[in-house]
Every structure is written in C-alpha cells, then in structure tokens.
Design an enzyme around this catalytic site. Sequence first.
Site, PDB file in Angstrom:
ATOM      1  N   LYS A 195     -29.220   4.368 -14.768  1.00 27.14           N
ATOM      2  CA  LYS A 195     -28.680   5.135 -13.648  1.00 27.14           C
ATOM      3  C   LYS A 195     -28.802   6.613 -13.991  1.00 27.14           C
ATOM      4  O   LYS A 195     -28.153   7.104 -14.927  1.00 27.14           O
ATOM      5  CB  LYS A 195     -27.223   4.773 -13.381  1.00 27.14           C
ATOM      6  CG  LYS A 195     -26.598   5.547 -12.214  1.00 27.14           C
ATOM      7  CD  LYS A 195     -25.163   5.122 -11.993  1.00 27.14           C
ATOM      8  CE  LYS A 195     -24.513   5.884 -10.859  1.00 27.14           C
ATOM      9  NZ  LYS A 195     -23.105   5.477 -10.633  1.00 27.14           N
ATOM     10  N   LYS A 248     -31.644   3.078 -10.845  1.00 27.56           N
ATOM     11  CA  LYS A 248     -31.075   3.837  -9.735  1.00 27.56           C
ATOM     12  C   LYS A 248     -31.249   5.327 -10.020  1.00 27.56           C
ATOM     13  O   LYS A 248     -30.908   5.768 -11.129  1.00 27.56           O
ATOM     14  CB  LYS A 248     -29.586   3.509  -9.582  1.00 27.56           C
ATOM     15  CG  LYS A 248     -28.883   4.281  -8.473  1.00 27.56           C
ATOM     16  CD  LYS A 248     -27.398   3.971  -8.453  1.00 27.56           C
ATOM     17  CE  LYS A 248     -26.702   4.771  -7.338  1.00 27.56           C
ATOM     18  NZ  LYS A 248     -25.251   4.561  -7.329  1.00 27.56           N
TER      19      LYS A 248
END
Length: 324
Positions: A195, A248
């Site tokens: 992320k 992400k």
Amino acid sequence: MWFPEYRPRRLRRMENLRRLVRETRLSPDLFIYPLFVRSGRGLRQAVPSMPGVFQWSRDTLVQEVKEVQGLGIPAVILFGLPEKKDETGSEAYASHGVVQEAVRTIKDACPDLVVITDVCLCEYTSHGHCGVLHGQEVDNDPTLGVLARIAVSHAQAGADMVAPSDMMDGRVGAIRESLDEEGFHHTAIMAYSAKYCSAFYGPFREAADSAPQFGDRRSYQMDPPNAREALREIQLDIEEGADIVMVKPALAYLDIIRRVKEEFDWPVAAYNVSGEYAMIKAAAANGWLDERRAMLEVLTAIHRAGADQIITYFAKDAARLLAS
C-alpha cells in the site's frame, strides 16, 4: 507487393472475431464493491468527490447489497464511519460498532455474499492516523493488539474476510494468531501488502472522514518509487498468513501488480482507488472521454497486469455493462 503470411488484422475485422481471440476477459466475478456505512436511519448520503458513491445506514444498505448480489458481484468490502472518535479508536472494536452491525445486517439479507471488512484505525481515531500514537509518531507494536481485537470483533459479527490496511509491521501475523485463538480458523485475511503513500486517496478520505489531523502517512505507507520493497512486503505477509495479498493503488502501480503475480503463486488483489475513479468521472462529466470505454479499459488493464480480484467503485456499472 509482398505481404506476410500472418496478418493480425484478420482477427480484428469484426466484434465476434475479436471476442474469439480476446486474451483478457472481464467478469463480475473479479469485482469487490466498496461500501461506506454509518449510524442512523434512512441515509443515502452522496460523496461529492465520488459521483455515484454514497454513505449508507444499515437500513438503506440492505437494498444496495441485494442489488450488488443481483448483478453477480461476489463480495463487498466495508468501511465504517463511527458516531464518535477518540485517541485510541475504541469504536473500531465495539461489539455493536457500525461495521459490526452492518456485517450482521448484510449476512442476514444476503448470506451468500462475501463480506470483507477493512481493519484500520484511521476512520476511528480523533487524529486520523492508522495506529496508536506515541507523541506524534504511530507506535507500531502497541497498534498490533488493537488491530487484532478489531479483526476478531468483525469475525464475531460474521465477516468472511478481514483486510488490514494500516501497513504496520507484523499485523498480519498478529491478526492470524488472534483469529485462530478465538476459533476463527476459517476467517480469511486479505492483506493490504503493498500500500503506497499515494496522492490518489483524496476522495476516499472525504468518503470515510479519515484524513490525518497532522502530518501524513509516509512513515508507514510505502514510498512510491520503491518496487523491490513491495516484493519483500508481500513475502512477509504470505509468511505471516495472508490468504490474499493486495497492491494499492492500481493504475500507477500496474508494474508492481505484474511483478507480484510473476514472483508469487498467490491470489493478488488490486484496489482501483478513489482518485482513479474520480479522475474518470470528472473527465467524463467534462466530455473529455467516454466513461464506459475508459472504465472497462482501466479494469481490463488491472486484470491483464495480474490482479485476480479488483476492488472498484465501478463494480456495479461494469457488471451491468458486461451483462448487456
């Protein structure tokens, strides 16, 4: 004039020919639909920066998840907006918290729908950071026990999968251990493994009311220039017990998705995040691109890069279009 024996255009001449040789195929089976839930009744509150996205109360959520299931989308992921926040984010693990109650409501209405819950503290803390603070620093190790407590409370409510998004070191192992100790061996973990600290999260912070009140999240989310580090993060999460690993955002990190898929024989999810969604919506509203074509092209690119699951706010629109 000489021509090559093989002419690629032969198989592009008409739509049904193109369909026959299509290498990457989108399906609603790939999609996970994000939902924002909050306390109250009769709420369907629009998120201005994300046209078509709403905050829901439990009663209005029922019709929404029935529609999602009717479109063939197999899963939703829940983000909660609590009634009150505090320094430690205690509402995140409350047995009757907003997400816990939403999980029960969804499983009663649509028992076969896979319910995934975001496990983090940013929506629940008064400071907006993803963990317990020591001064103005997020303290990694004390945060792990809180995250594990949140995950267990979600499993107790009926969640099929928990998704830690905090990026604390060791949180997957802590959550897996706590789930197993409480008898939730069947509860899966989708780890936000790679992320990145991205500019594309802005609209989400409006939707989830989760913007940090000071500083930023660079000390725990990944530095965008780093690729090899993502592979180390993925390896650690797999070793700690992640059932699905996630990259992400998606669009600016297609190379990371591809590298992860090639390196690891493991389910890989990608989050087509709020800023990516909002860009297409804004450009389409100004007549600068065809929204439907852009949506499908983006989702196809994410799947083509190697994503087995795609978390996307486009899930319902894409499912309708694919069925037409």
